[in-house]
Each structure stands twice: as structure tokens, then as C-alpha cells.
Enzyme design. Structure first.
Site, PDB file in Angstrom:
ATOM      1  N   ALA A  21       0.801  -1.228   0.000  1.00 51.36           N
ATOM      2  CA  ALA A  21       0.000   0.000   0.000  1.00 51.36           C
ATOM      3  C   ALA A  21       0.830   1.273   0.000  1.00 51.36           C
ATOM      4  O   ALA A  21       0.315   2.341  -0.351  1.00 51.36           O
ATOM      5  CB  ALA A  21      -0.948   0.016   1.205  1.00 51.36           C
ATOM      6  N   TYR A  59       9.333 -11.083 -14.906  1.00 51.11           N
ATOM      7  CA  TYR A  59       8.082 -10.411 -14.559  1.00 51.11           C
ATOM      8  C   TYR A  59       6.898 -11.065 -15.259  1.00 51.11           C
ATOM      9  O   TYR A  59       5.865 -11.371 -14.651  1.00 51.11           O
ATOM     10  CB  TYR A  59       8.198  -8.940 -14.956  1.00 51.11           C
ATOM     11  CG  TYR A  59       7.094  -8.028 -14.483  1.00 51.11           C
ATOM     12  CD1 TYR A  59       6.685  -8.010 -13.151  1.00 51.11           C
ATOM     13  CD2 TYR A  59       6.485  -7.141 -15.368  1.00 51.11           C
ATOM     14  CE1 TYR A  59       5.690  -7.147 -12.722  1.00 51.11           C
ATOM     15  CE2 TYR A  59       5.495  -6.264 -14.948  1.00 51.11           C
ATOM     16  CZ  TYR A  59       5.101  -6.270 -13.616  1.00 51.11           C
ATOM     17  OH  TYR A  59       4.120  -5.412 -13.199  1.00 51.11           O
ATOM     18  N   LYS A  78       3.706 -13.045 -13.565  1.00 48.94           N
ATOM     19  CA  LYS A  78       2.344 -12.549 -13.754  1.00 48.94           C
ATOM     20  C   LYS A  78       1.477 -13.540 -14.535  1.00 48.94           C
ATOM     21  O   LYS A  78       0.270 -13.640 -14.288  1.00 48.94           O
ATOM     22  CB  LYS A  78       2.373 -11.193 -14.456  1.00 48.94           C
ATOM     23  CG  LYS A  78       2.944 -10.063 -13.601  1.00 48.94           C
ATOM     24  CD  LYS A  78       2.132  -9.820 -12.336  1.00 48.94           C
ATOM     25  CE  LYS A  78       2.585  -8.566 -11.603  1.00 48.94           C
ATOM     26  NZ  LYS A  78       1.810  -8.332 -10.356  1.00 48.94           N
TER      27      LYS A  78
END
Length: 253
Positions: free
Chosen positions: A15, A158, A162
Site C-alpha cells: 500500500a 516479470y 504474472k
């Protein structure tokens, strides 16, 4: 018709990151109480907590390595003790690393992406889905990427992480759908963040020429998509991979 998350509790991992902070603020602006996960930026976590509380929402900060199963269960217990059960999970955290070719990429970078994309999602599901099943309601949202469809040079670790994450979300959507829990992914393009606006690095001609809308997206536009999927307006959408990339990638049927 309004996007209303009043009475809901959301957890956002990562966050304090460039996108995570905007997602957290947006969910709070829509009425949700928010649990703010972070790994090391305590100053930003406290600042974000105060921002959300200033909106009249409750906010708690929780710290830990989200790639570890015991951390996810500890975070669940901490959040439940302060805010109650979590209705919305946003898996946003990801480990950063230097991109290079497959031949040059360190093996540990592939491991880190698997842990932060796939295993984070698995551990969060194990920790938070049971409550959603009991409530027969919930939103499980992952932040994917346009890179998962592009497969460009230097994206291998990456993209691998993903694309593995994508498989978990699609299967999970089928497994928990009967409980009226939706499981979806938002896939940003190359997004302009607070850091870009501060540095003045928000425009890249070579990239924007590949985008049908001829611009980079804003972090707020990504957060808007997350908030929509978290809301009752998206109650019949599940198993989706939704690019927010100005048309730069277009899933086909």
C-alpha cells in the site's frame, strides 16, 4: 447509481508503493475501511493511515513479508482484531528487480517474481477466502500487467510471474464462485505515478505512439478500475483479466 464501499473492509498489499497508495486512498474515498500492508516504508504507511483517517475511515497498518504464508495469516488476525473480517483483498505488492535478457537474468529473480506474484496470491487466498465463503460475499483482486500479454525482450521474469498469477486467479474464480466471491485482475499499462509527476517524466513518445489513446495512463485510472471491481456494480464479473492500458493490449476471443 454510486460506487459505494461503505461498511466494507479492504486489505491492500504494497500500500505504500506508487500505485498501492492511490488504490488505498480510492477505496477509502468510496467508503471502505482499509488495512495498509507495507514491507519497509513505515513513514509512508503512517502518513497514508492519517490521510485515510482524515476521510473519516478507519485504517490500520500491517507490516511483513507477504511472500510467507505465516505473514498472511498473522496479517489476517491483526486486521480482524481491529477492523473485523476483510471483504476486499487487493494483491498489489511485487518485488522489484533489474530487467535484462533471459540469458543474463539471475535465477533468483524468477524465484522472487514467482513468490511475489503467485505465492502471495495463494497465501492471501488461504488466509482471507474462508471468511468470504462464510459471508457468501467477497472481492479478490490482483494487480497484473500488460506485460503478461506483450512478452517483450527483458520482461521474462516479470511476465513469467504474472502469467503464473493469471492461472491461479482463473482457477480460484471457478472454485469460489458459488460463494458469490469474485476473483479478477486489473492489468495496468505503463502508468504515470506520483514519482513521475514530481520528476516530470510522465511522457514517453515511443511508448505512447503504440497506445491507441496516445498517452500513458494515470495511477488514479488504475485505482478506479480496482474500486469498480470491489463494488457491487461488478457483482457478475469474475475470472476477468482487465487491461487498463489505453488499448495497448487487447485480449481477444
Amino acid at each position: 447509481m454510486q460506487l459505494n464501499l461503505s461498511g466494507k473492509t479492504a486489505l491492500v498489499t504494497g500500500a505504500t508503493g506508487q500505485l498501492g497508495r492511490v488504490i488505498a486512498r480510492t477505496l477509502a474515498a468510496c467508503g471502505a475501511n482499509v488495512a495498509l500492508h507495507y514491507i519497509s516504508n513505515t513513514t509512508k504507511a503512517v502518513e497514508l493511515q492519517r490521510e485515510i483517517e482524515a476521510l473519516g475511515r478507519q485504517a490500520v497498518i500491517v507490516q511483513g513479508d507477504i511472500t510467507k504464508q505465516d505473514t498472511s495469516f498473522r496479517i489476517r488476525d491483526e486486521v480482524e482484531s481491529k477492523l473485523g473480517g476483510v471483504d476486499i483483498v487487493v494483491a498489489n505488492a511485487v518485488i522489484q528487480y533489474e530487467w535484462t535478457s533471459v540469458l543474463e537474468q539471475a535465477p533468483e529473480d524468477y524465484v522472487s517474481q514467482f513468490e511475489s506474484c503467485v505465492m502471495q496470491s495463494v497465501y492471501l487466498a488461504k488466509a482471507f477466502i474462508p471468511h468470504m465463503q462464510h459471508m457468501r460475499s467477497g472481492r479478490f483482486i490482483g494487480i497484473n500487467t500488460e506485460c503478461a500479454m506483450q512478452n517483450f525482450a527483458h520482461q521474462s521474469a516479470y511476465t513469467a510471474g504474472k502469467r503464473g498469477m493469471d492461472g491461479v486467479y482463473r482457477v480460484l474464480a471457478r472454485e469460489v464462485g458459488e460463494y458469490q466471491i469474485t476473483v479478477n485482475q486489473v492489468a495496468p499499462g505503463w502508468t504515470i505515478s506520483e514519482r513521475d509527476r514530481t520528476s516530470g517524466a510522465g511522457h514517453d513518445e515511443a511508448y505512447t505512439q503504440t497506445v491507441p489513446l496516445k498517452r500513458r495512463g494515470e495511477d488514479q485510472e488504475i485505482a478506479n478500475a480496482v474500486a469498480f471491481l470491489a463494488s457491487d456494480l461488478a457483482s457478475f464479473i469474475t475470472g476477468a483479466y482487465i487491461p487498463v492500458s489505453g488499448g495497448n493490449v487487447m485480449p481477444a476471443i
